[in-house]
Design a protein around this motif. Structure first.
Motif, PDB file in Angstrom:
ATOM      1  N   SER A   1      57.775  22.716  66.321  1.00  0.00           N
ATOM      2  CA  SER A   1      57.510  24.173  65.741  1.00  0.00           C
ATOM      3  C   SER A   1      57.892  25.048  65.481  1.00  0.00           C
ATOM      4  O   SER A   1      58.310  25.541  65.163  1.00  0.00           O
ATOM      5  CB  SER A   1      55.663  24.107  66.075  1.00  0.00           C
ATOM      6  N   ILE A   2      58.674  25.047  67.180  1.00  0.00           N
ATOM      7  CA  ILE A   2      58.960  26.581  67.848  1.00  0.00           C
ATOM      8  C   ILE A   2      60.925  26.120  66.564  1.00  0.00           C
ATOM      9  O   ILE A   2      61.176  26.956  66.345  1.00  0.00           O
ATOM     10  CB  ILE A   2      59.289  26.698  68.797  1.00  0.00           C
ATOM     11  N   VAL A   3      61.205  25.096  67.182  1.00  0.00           N
ATOM     12  CA  VAL A   3      62.251  25.070  66.162  1.00  0.00           C
ATOM     13  C   VAL A   3      62.475  25.109  64.891  1.00  0.00           C
ATOM     14  O   VAL A   3      63.724  26.032  63.823  1.00  0.00           O
ATOM     15  CB  VAL A   3      62.522  23.732  66.123  1.00  0.00           C
ATOM     16  N   VAL A   4      61.494  24.496  63.655  1.00  0.00           N
ATOM     17  CA  VAL A   4      60.793  24.992  62.858  1.00  0.00           C
ATOM     18  C   VAL A   4      61.052  26.634  62.714  1.00  0.00           C
ATOM     19  O   VAL A   4      61.653  26.621  61.035  1.00  0.00           O
ATOM     20  CB  VAL A   4      59.850  24.082  62.065  1.00  0.00           C
ATOM     21  N   SER A   5      60.272  27.899  63.462  1.00  0.00           N
ATOM     22  CA  SER A   5      60.204  29.110  62.433  1.00  0.00           C
ATOM     23  C   SER A   5      61.365  29.766  63.394  1.00  0.00           C
ATOM     24  O   SER A   5      61.527  30.200  62.665  1.00  0.00           O
ATOM     25  CB  SER A   5      59.064  28.738  63.783  1.00  0.00           C
ATOM     26  N   LEU A   6      62.252  28.721  64.365  1.00  0.00           N
ATOM     27  CA  LEU A   6      63.796  29.700  64.921  1.00  0.00           C
ATOM     28  C   LEU A   6      64.837  29.774  63.668  1.00  0.00           C
ATOM     29  O   LEU A   6      65.653  30.046  63.261  1.00  0.00           O
ATOM     30  CB  LEU A   6      64.169  28.666  65.813  1.00  0.00           C
TER      31      LEU A   6
ATOM     32  N   SER B   1      59.036  17.391  59.095  1.00  0.00           N
ATOM     33  CA  SER B   1      58.409  18.438  60.118  1.00  0.00           C
ATOM     34  C   SER B   1      57.191  18.553  61.065  1.00  0.00           C
ATOM     35  O   SER B   1      57.041  18.997  61.799  1.00  0.00           O
ATOM     36  CB  SER B   1      58.121  19.791  58.527  1.00  0.00           C
ATOM     37  N   LEU B   2      56.654  17.174  60.762  1.00  0.00           N
ATOM     38  CA  LEU B   2      55.604  17.096  61.660  1.00  0.00           C
ATOM     39  C   LEU B   2      56.018  16.573  62.937  1.00  0.00           C
ATOM     40  O   LEU B   2      55.455  16.629  63.565  1.00  0.00           O
ATOM     41  CB  LEU B   2      54.554  15.372  61.296  1.00  0.00           C
ATOM     42  N   ILE B   3      57.257  15.535  63.555  1.00  0.00           N
ATOM     43  CA  ILE B   3      58.246  15.869  64.584  1.00  0.00           C
ATOM     44  C   ILE B   3      58.914  16.639  64.910  1.00  0.00           C
ATOM     45  O   ILE B   3      59.406  16.252  65.708  1.00  0.00           O
ATOM     46  CB  ILE B   3      58.867  13.861  64.226  1.00  0.00           C
TER      47      ILE B   3
ATOM     48  N   ALA C   1      52.552  29.109  66.797  1.00  0.00           N
ATOM     49  CA  ALA C   1      53.966  28.686  67.024  1.00  0.00           C
ATOM     50  C   ALA C   1      55.190  28.486  65.532  1.00  0.00           C
ATOM     51  O   ALA C   1      56.593  29.601  66.011  1.00  0.00           O
ATOM     52  CB  ALA C   1      54.727  27.295  67.468  1.00  0.00           C
ATOM     53  N   ARG C   2      55.142  28.454  64.420  1.00  0.00           N
ATOM     54  CA  ARG C   2      55.589  27.963  64.160  1.00  0.00           C
ATOM     55  C   ARG C   2      55.217  29.618  62.899  1.00  0.00           C
ATOM     56  O   ARG C   2      56.617  30.017  61.858  1.00  0.00           O
ATOM     57  CB  ARG C   2      55.688  27.344  62.244  1.00  0.00           C
ATOM     58  N   SER C   3      54.698  30.698  63.391  1.00  0.00           N
ATOM     59  CA  SER C   3      54.162  32.097  63.182  1.00  0.00           C
ATOM     60  C   SER C   3      55.719  33.118  63.798  1.00  0.00           C
ATOM     61  O   SER C   3      55.836  33.917  63.392  1.00  0.00           O
ATOM     62  CB  SER C   3      53.053  32.398  62.903  1.00  0.00           C
ATOM     63  N   SER C   4      55.850  32.619  65.318  1.00  0.00           N
ATOM     64  CA  SER C   4      56.514  33.396  66.141  1.00  0.00           C
ATOM     65  C   SER C   4      57.976  34.329  65.837  1.00  0.00           C
ATOM     66  O   SER C   4      57.634  35.157  65.727  1.00  0.00           O
ATOM     67  CB  SER C   4      56.583  32.948  67.341  1.00  0.00           C
ATOM     68  N   GLN C   5      57.985  34.189  64.987  1.00  0.00           N
ATOM     69  CA  GLN C   5      60.520  34.192  64.690  1.00  0.00           C
ATOM     70  C   GLN C   5      59.731  34.340  63.220  1.00  0.00           C
ATOM     71  O   GLN C   5      60.731  34.698  62.324  1.00  0.00           O
ATOM     72  CB  GLN C   5      60.974  33.103  64.625  1.00  0.00           C
ATOM     73  N   VAL C   6      59.104  34.819  61.977  1.00  0.00           N
ATOM     74  CA  VAL C   6      58.794  34.422  60.959  1.00  0.00           C
ATOM     75  C   VAL C   6      58.149  35.439  60.150  1.00  0.00           C
ATOM     76  O   VAL C   6      58.522  35.643  58.884  1.00  0.00           O
ATOM     77  CB  VAL C   6      58.854  33.129  59.933  1.00  0.00           C
ATOM     78  N   MET C   7      57.494  36.429  60.952  1.00  0.00           N
ATOM     79  CA  MET C   7      56.244  36.798  60.645  1.00  0.00           C
ATOM     80  C   MET C   7      56.885  38.406  59.875  1.00  0.00           C
ATOM     81  O   MET C   7      56.295  39.399  59.506  1.00  0.00           O
ATOM     82  CB  MET C   7      55.036  37.140  61.459  1.00  0.00           C
ATOM     83  N   GLY C   8      58.451  38.641  60.438  1.00  0.00           N
ATOM     84  CA  GLY C   8      58.394  40.080  60.322  1.00  0.00           C
ATOM     85  C   GLY C   8      58.168  41.089  61.307  1.00  0.00           C
ATOM     86  O   GLY C   8      57.765  41.212  62.411  1.00  0.00           O
ATOM     87  N   SER C   9      57.962  42.527  60.764  1.00  0.00           N
ATOM     88  CA  SER C   9      57.156  43.587  61.807  1.00  0.00           C
ATOM     89  C   SER C   9      55.707  43.203  61.675  1.00  0.00           C
ATOM     90  O   SER C   9      54.772  43.591  61.923  1.00  0.00           O
ATOM     91  CB  SER C   9      57.060  44.443  60.944  1.00  0.00           C
TER      92      SER C   9
END
Length: 291
Positions: free
Chosen positions: A117-122, A112-114, A231-239
């Motif tokens: 981040s946005i791909v991981v979040s999505l 996941s380091l490579i 970046a990794r928070s952008s899609q996964v925190m819900g509301s």
């Protein structure tokens, strides 16, 4: 020793100075602008000098609305820190012995380091949406009223958000612990076992005190990487937004230096955290040497 320094020394010194200015210039600018007067704006030149915006921030009359986001980010960072330390230590102990698939498992753990981040979040968000559909389908097929009436999504700070942050913090913790245990002298543990210590007693009284300063470093990594992750928070925190998400959302509407005051306050807290942890590590090392 008495000769003049070569011209290259001065050229490289200037380049290094410009690099330091480029690196810390934005932080210094925010620090200075956070002390603007009540009529101050978002850019130079400053309009007065006061702690007005810090007072506004502490009073809670903020247009930034960061109170709940700040608490949420802090609690999430604490949970991520604890899990990062615990899992990293256990993984470090496990990898001290050879087992089948160890190399593959290591590569998977640090992959996941490579990955962007946005791909991981999505990817995590998509995975949890599949979970949501499965849970809703289960509720509909079995007639579970709570799911049908109240369940919205499993996305949240301590589900998908926690997983997303661990994909960022755990690889760093694992690499640190692997380096620590690769240099660890097993003779200390063998001596403890020869004296009749159990495996748990050996770990508690021998291994853990030796690796304690490095655990502080892993903890700092876990906390700070989670605390400022966007970046990794952008899609996964819900509301529910974390502090970095809340700040990113407000940068287009904030019209006063209050957001700079918040940046200065959080930066000061991070610096204090680093100083405290390095002090603790130094004290542990000194005590271990009997100084």
């Amino acid at each position: 020793m008495t000769g003049r320094r070569p011209r290259a020394f001065y050229v490289l010194s200037i380049v290094f100075g410009l690099f330091i200015l480029f690196l810390y210039g934005p932080m210094i600018s925010i620090l200075v602008l956070s002390f603007q007067g009540p009529e101050g704006g978002l850019v130079f030149p400053m309009n007065g000098f006061s702690t007005h915006w810090f007072g506004t921030l502490l009073a809670g009359g903020s247009q930034v609305g960061i109170g709940s986001a700040l608490r949420r980010s802090f609690l999430l960072a604490i949970v991520v820190m604890v899990l990062t330390v615990a899992i990293s230590v256990l993984a470090g102990l496990a990898f001290r012995r050879r087992f089948r698939g160890a190399t593959v498992l290591l590569y998977v753990a640090i992959a996941s380091l490579i990955v962007p981040s946005i791909v991981v979040s999505l990817g995590i968000a998509l995975e949890f949406r599949l979970f949501d559909n499965a849970i809703k389908a289960l509720g509909a097929s079995m007639g579970i009223g709570w799911i049908q009436g109240n369940f919205i999504s499993a996305l949240g700070p301590y589900t998908s958000g926690l997983g997303a942050h661990l994909t960022w913090t755990l690889p760093f913790g694992l690499l640190i612990m692997f380096a620590v245990f690769n240099r660890f002298d097993p003779a200390y543990e063998e001596a403890a076992r020869d004296l009749g210590a159990t495996s748990w007693q050996t770990f508690r009284h021998v291994t853990l005190p030796i690796i304690a300063p490095f655990l502080i470093g892993v903890a700092v990594f876990g906390f700070t990487l989670s605390w400022d992750e966007l970046a990794r928070s952008s899609q996964v925190m819900g509301s529910e937004n974390t502090l970095p998400m809340q700040l990113a959302a407000k940068t287009t509407t904030v019209t006063d230096p209050e957001i700079y005051a918040l940046g200065t306050a959080t930066t000061f807290g991070s610096v204090v955290l680093v100083i405290v942890t390095f002090t603790l590590a130094s004290l542990i090392q000194k005590r271990r040497r009997g100084g």
